[in-house]
Motif scaffolding. Structure first.
Motif, PDB file in Angstrom:
ATOM      1  N   UNK A 167      72.086  80.607 -18.881  1.00 26.07           N
ATOM      2  CA  UNK A 167      72.450  79.373 -19.670  1.00 26.07           C
ATOM      3  C   UNK A 167      71.699  78.013 -19.126  1.00 26.07           C
ATOM      4  N   UNK A 168      71.662  77.945 -17.695  1.00 25.19           N
ATOM      5  CA  UNK A 168      71.050  76.858 -17.011  1.00 25.19           C
ATOM      6  C   UNK A 168      69.488  76.936 -17.456  1.00 25.19           C
ATOM      7  N   UNK A 169      68.885  77.882 -17.260  1.00 25.41           N
ATOM      8  CA  UNK A 169      67.405  78.066 -17.545  1.00 25.41           C
ATOM      9  C   UNK A 169      67.117  77.786 -19.257  1.00 25.41           C
ATOM     10  N   UNK A 170      68.149  77.933 -19.963  1.00 20.21           N
ATOM     11  CA  UNK A 170      68.120  77.734 -21.427  1.00 20.21           C
ATOM     12  C   UNK A 170      68.119  75.999 -21.782  1.00 20.21           C
ATOM     13  N   UNK A 171      68.528  75.543 -20.554  1.00 15.78           N
ATOM     14  CA  UNK A 171      68.869  73.936 -20.881  1.00 15.78           C
ATOM     15  C   UNK A 171      70.117  73.488 -20.910  1.00 15.78           C
ATOM     16  N   UNK A 172      70.985  74.282 -20.325  1.00 19.01           N
ATOM     17  CA  UNK A 172      72.616  73.972 -20.434  1.00 19.01           C
ATOM     18  C   UNK A 172      72.840  73.414 -19.042  1.00 19.01           C
ATOM     19  N   UNK A 173      73.705  72.431 -19.094  1.00 12.96           N
ATOM     20  CA  UNK A 173      74.185  72.027 -17.577  1.00 12.96           C
ATOM     21  C   UNK A 173      75.780  71.640 -17.797  1.00 12.96           C
ATOM     22  N   UNK A 174      76.387  71.491 -16.898  1.00 19.45           N
ATOM     23  CA  UNK A 174      77.605  71.234 -16.836  1.00 19.45           C
ATOM     24  C   UNK A 174      78.593  70.211 -16.156  1.00 19.45           C
ATOM     25  N   UNK A 175      79.582  69.598 -16.731  1.00 16.32           N
ATOM     26  CA  UNK A 175      80.027  68.550 -16.187  1.00 16.32           C
ATOM     27  C   UNK A 175      81.338  69.178 -15.303  1.00 16.32           C
ATOM     28  N   UNK A 176      81.750  70.200 -15.261  1.00 16.70           N
ATOM     29  CA  UNK A 176      82.835  70.987 -14.331  1.00 16.70           C
ATOM     30  C   UNK A 176      82.269  71.511 -13.326  1.00 16.70           C
ATOM     31  N   UNK A 177      82.969  72.005 -12.354  1.00 19.47           N
ATOM     32  CA  UNK A 177      82.371  72.706 -11.042  1.00 19.47           C
ATOM     33  C   UNK A 177      81.901  74.256 -11.644  1.00 19.47           C
ATOM     34  N   UNK A 178      81.110  74.744 -10.795  1.00 22.36           N
ATOM     35  CA  UNK A 178      80.499  76.019 -11.137  1.00 22.36           C
ATOM     36  C   UNK A 178      81.536  77.088 -10.949  1.00 22.36           C
ATOM     37  N   UNK A 215      84.858  76.673 -11.838  1.00 20.60           N
ATOM     38  CA  UNK A 215      85.808  76.642 -12.972  1.00 20.60           C
ATOM     39  C   UNK A 215      84.726  77.344 -13.961  1.00 20.60           C
ATOM     40  N   UNK A 216      83.646  77.325 -14.217  1.00 24.61           N
ATOM     41  CA  UNK A 216      82.750  77.756 -15.394  1.00 24.61           C
ATOM     42  C   UNK A 216      82.729  79.276 -15.109  1.00 24.61           C
ATOM     43  N   UNK A 217      82.456  79.701 -13.808  1.00 29.43           N
ATOM     44  CA  UNK A 217      82.786  81.116 -13.809  1.00 29.43           C
ATOM     45  C   UNK A 217      83.842  81.701 -14.222  1.00 29.43           C
ATOM     46  N   UNK A 218      84.996  81.154 -13.754  1.00 32.31           N
ATOM     47  CA  UNK A 218      86.210  81.715 -14.239  1.00 32.31           C
ATOM     48  C   UNK A 218      86.509  81.754 -15.722  1.00 32.31           C
ATOM     49  N   UNK A 219      85.985  80.725 -16.515  1.00 27.74           N
ATOM     50  CA  UNK A 219      86.005  80.605 -17.848  1.00 27.74           C
ATOM     51  C   UNK A 219      85.151  81.614 -18.280  1.00 27.74           C
ATOM     52  N   UNK A 220      84.026  81.847 -17.843  1.00 29.95           N
ATOM     53  CA  UNK A 220      82.950  82.824 -18.366  1.00 29.95           C
ATOM     54  C   UNK A 220      83.608  84.394 -18.025  1.00 29.95           C
ATOM     55  N   UNK A 221      84.370  84.460 -17.261  1.00 28.75           N
ATOM     56  CA  UNK A 221      85.014  85.834 -16.847  1.00 28.75           C
ATOM     57  C   UNK A 221      86.277  86.084 -17.630  1.00 28.75           C
ATOM     58  N   UNK A 222      86.843  84.997 -18.427  1.00 27.42           N
ATOM     59  CA  UNK A 222      87.902  85.562 -18.969  1.00 27.42           C
ATOM     60  C   UNK A 222      87.716  85.112 -20.504  1.00 27.42           C
ATOM     61  N   UNK A 249      83.795  91.231 -17.716  1.00 29.35           N
ATOM     62  CA  UNK A 249      83.226  90.032 -17.803  1.00 29.35           C
ATOM     63  C   UNK A 249      82.848  89.402 -16.358  1.00 29.35           C
ATOM     64  N   UNK A 250      83.829  89.569 -15.375  1.00 25.03           N
ATOM     65  CA  UNK A 250      83.722  88.725 -14.160  1.00 25.03           C
ATOM     66  C   UNK A 250      82.346  89.071 -13.550  1.00 25.03           C
ATOM     67  N   UNK A 251      81.930  90.380 -13.093  1.00 22.75           N
ATOM     68  CA  UNK A 251      80.834  90.517 -12.471  1.00 22.75           C
ATOM     69  C   UNK A 251      79.443  89.856 -13.265  1.00 22.75           C
ATOM     70  N   UNK A 252      79.574  89.813 -14.854  1.00 25.32           N
ATOM     71  CA  UNK A 252      78.234  89.357 -15.407  1.00 25.32           C
ATOM     72  C   UNK A 252      78.314  87.856 -15.580  1.00 25.32           C
ATOM     73  N   UNK A 253      79.409  87.063 -15.136  1.00 28.81           N
ATOM     74  CA  UNK A 253      79.561  85.715 -15.266  1.00 28.81           C
ATOM     75  C   UNK A 253      78.640  84.843 -14.422  1.00 28.81           C
ATOM     76  N   UNK A 254      78.293  84.963 -13.375  1.00 26.92           N
ATOM     77  CA  UNK A 254      77.082  84.539 -12.628  1.00 26.92           C
ATOM     78  C   UNK A 254      75.891  84.732 -13.398  1.00 26.92           C
ATOM     79  N   UNK A 255      75.237  85.819 -13.435  1.00 30.85           N
ATOM     80  CA  UNK A 255      74.051  86.098 -14.239  1.00 30.85           C
ATOM     81  C   UNK A 255      73.971  85.330 -15.692  1.00 30.85           C
ATOM     82  N   UNK A 256      75.071  85.231 -16.429  1.00 24.23           N
ATOM     83  CA  UNK A 256      74.937  84.716 -17.535  1.00 24.23           C
ATOM     84  C   UNK A 256      75.105  83.055 -17.382  1.00 24.23           C
ATOM     85  N   UNK A 257      75.530  82.496 -16.352  1.00 24.35           N
ATOM     86  CA  UNK A 257      75.701  80.998 -16.000  1.00 24.35           C
ATOM     87  C   UNK A 257      74.217  80.690 -15.635  1.00 24.35           C
ATOM     88  N   UNK A 258      73.221  81.440 -15.036  1.00 21.94           N
ATOM     89  CA  UNK A 258      72.105  81.233 -14.603  1.00 21.94           C
ATOM     90  C   UNK A 258      71.105  81.182 -15.718  1.00 21.94           C
TER      91      UNK A 258
END
Length: 478
Positions: A380-391, A393-400, A369-378
């Motif tokens: 999601x951003x291209x799909x129109x998602x944005x985030x109100x928490x620091x990046x 933090x989101x990477x930590x959540x996507x990696x767990x 999960x952790x090494x794929x979190x950055x690519x997944x986050x990008x």
């Protein structure tokens, strides 16, 4: 057909009776009036069984089916009389005539003058090499002018149409296979797509088309074609492609082995000669080679990874044979497609990447999960998602994935290929989802309730943008 006319064969006997399309009778190349639809059905019923007796009961059934007139024979005799008059107007060649025999009525005419029978004979003639066989089949397919018995109603006409469509499909596949074996992949690519559009569930036709695309150097199109066929079969029949088509797909995915370099004896080491200084403006040593290597990787590895992943995704994603590098390459391919303004390809690639992401997390969440979190986050951003928490933090959540619902909900968003017209905050959507009554916090994509997720997105859109969308699809890009 779209095939070269140089392949056609001229058979001498003119086609005077045409059933492969609207019914036509021609005399010296000129069309004659074939009468009413009922008269055309009587003529067709005799032509289909040319030189064979057709009982009166069979003629009545072919023309009127289960709803004949009270006294059909006088009507039938009137039609036969008018058809005899029509046949007397034919010029040249052996006369065509209707005869009454003990077993029924016979239309005595050379079958070669009837397009349907000529087609049958050409397709059945297999005693040739590929060159002649391809030409013969091209001649047969050129006889088709449209729907057989076009415009004629009734169960018998529909049955004839269905049977001859199957014969046409078989002939088209044989022509394409023979042409491909002759090295004419371009002719196959030119002619087959139109036929495939008429027979959208014909796997043998798609098989030879994908072969030809790949042989023509259009591998990306071949892979896309397979994906289209796979989706169509799933939607229309609820089935996967057959074994032959899946085997071909894996073959297309496998890059050819690199050419073997001849081994040469290693020369004895010689003292190094002093190097000449590079001319002004020359890039540092090795730079062109590195650029060439990167170009090769971009052109081969990433598309191959995209297509390889699609093979894994027909219905489920639980096949632990992928690697993190495959998924990363697939996410990168989706990004490249977005930069090239190819949204459909980007969407398909990211859906496949999400599928691999799901597989890898199921296989080993802590490691994958952790090494794929950055690519997944990008993605999601291209799909129109944005985030109100620091990046971070989101990477930590996507990696767990075992501790937070973010990976599962993100996977479902990407697996559906959703792209939003206005920014949607992922953390707000997750919060809305978890606050839905009687809804558990998901840890896998299978746990996510799609309807609840859509409702969570809709509720967030109303709150954030001050609009009142009533349908989730209103939020999606077309």
């Amino acid at each position: 057909m779209g095939t070269s006319r140089a392949l056609s064969i001229t058979w001498g006997v003119p086609v005077d009776f045409r059933l492969l399309g609207e019914i036509e009778v021609r005399s010296a190349g000129r069309p004659l009036d074939v009468g009413t639809p009922q008269q055309q059905l009587v003529l067709a019923a005799l032509l289909v069984d040319a030189r064979r007796p057709v009982p009166i009961e069979a003629l009545v059934d072919r023309v009127w089916g289960h709803d004949p007139p009270a006294n059909p024979r006088p009507v039938l005799y009137a039609h036969l009389s008018r058809i005899r008059a029509l046949l007397r107007r034919l010029d040249g060649g052996t006369p065509a005539r209707i005869e009454r025999r003990h077993a029924g009525y016979v239309l005595d005419v050379d079958p070669e003058r009837i397009d349907l029978h000529r087609f049958r004979r050409l397709v059945a003639d297999r005693q040739h090499d590929d060159e002649t066989r391809a030409a013969t089949l091209a001649e047969a397919l050129d006889l088709w002018r449209g729907e057989p018995l076009a415009g004629l109603a009734g169960a018998w006409a529909a049955q004839v149409r269905a049977g001859w469509h199957q014969r046409r499909l078989d002939a088209a596949v044989q022509w394409a296979q023979a042409s491909f074996r002759l090295g004419r992949a371009t002719a196959v690519v030119s002619a087959v797509p139109d036929l495939a559009a008429e027979y959208p569930l014909a796997e043998p036709l798609e098989h030879v088309l994908i072969q030809a695309l790949h042989a023509s150097g259009r591998t990306a199109e071949a892979l896309h074609r397979y994906d289209v066929v796979r989706r169509r079969l799933a939607e229309e029949l609820g089935a996967d492609p057959g074994r032959d088509l899946q085997t071909l797909y894996r073959t297309v995915l496998t890059p050819p082995p690199p050419p073997r370099r001849p081994t040469a004896p290693v020369p004895a080491a010689a003292p190094p000669a002093p190097a000449d200084p590079p001319p002004s403006g020359t890039p540092p040593s090795g730079t062109p080679h590195r650029r060439t290597l990167l170009a090769v990787l971009a052109a081969t590895l990433l598309p191959a990874a995209t297509a390889w992943a699609r093979l894994l995704r027909p219905d489920t994603c639980d096949r632990p044979t992928a690697s993190v590098s495959h998924a990363q390459q697939l996410f990168a391919t989706a990004e490249a497609f977005d930069r090239q303004e190819r949204p459909r390809d980007a969407r398909a690639a990211v859906m496949d990447a999400a599928c691999l992401w799901q597989d890898l997390i199921a296989l080993d969440p802590d490691r994958n999960a952790p090494p794929l979190a950055p690519a997944a986050l990008r993605a999601l951003a291209r799909a129109g998602l944005d985030f109100t928490v620091p990046r971070s933090t989101l990477l930590t959540w996507l990696g767990n994935p075992t501790r937070t619902p973010y990976p599962a909900i993100s996977q479902v968003i990407l697996l559906h290929g959703w792209r939003f017209t206005a920014p949607v905050a992922l953390d707000a959507v997750v919060r809305n989802y978890e606050h839905t009554p009687e809804t558990a916090s998901p840890r896998t994509a299978a746990d996510v309730r799609t309807d609840t997720l859509k409702a969570a997105v809709l509720d967030h859109a109303r709150t954030r943008h001050g609009t009142r969308p009533t349908d989730f699809d209103q939020l999606l890009r077309p």
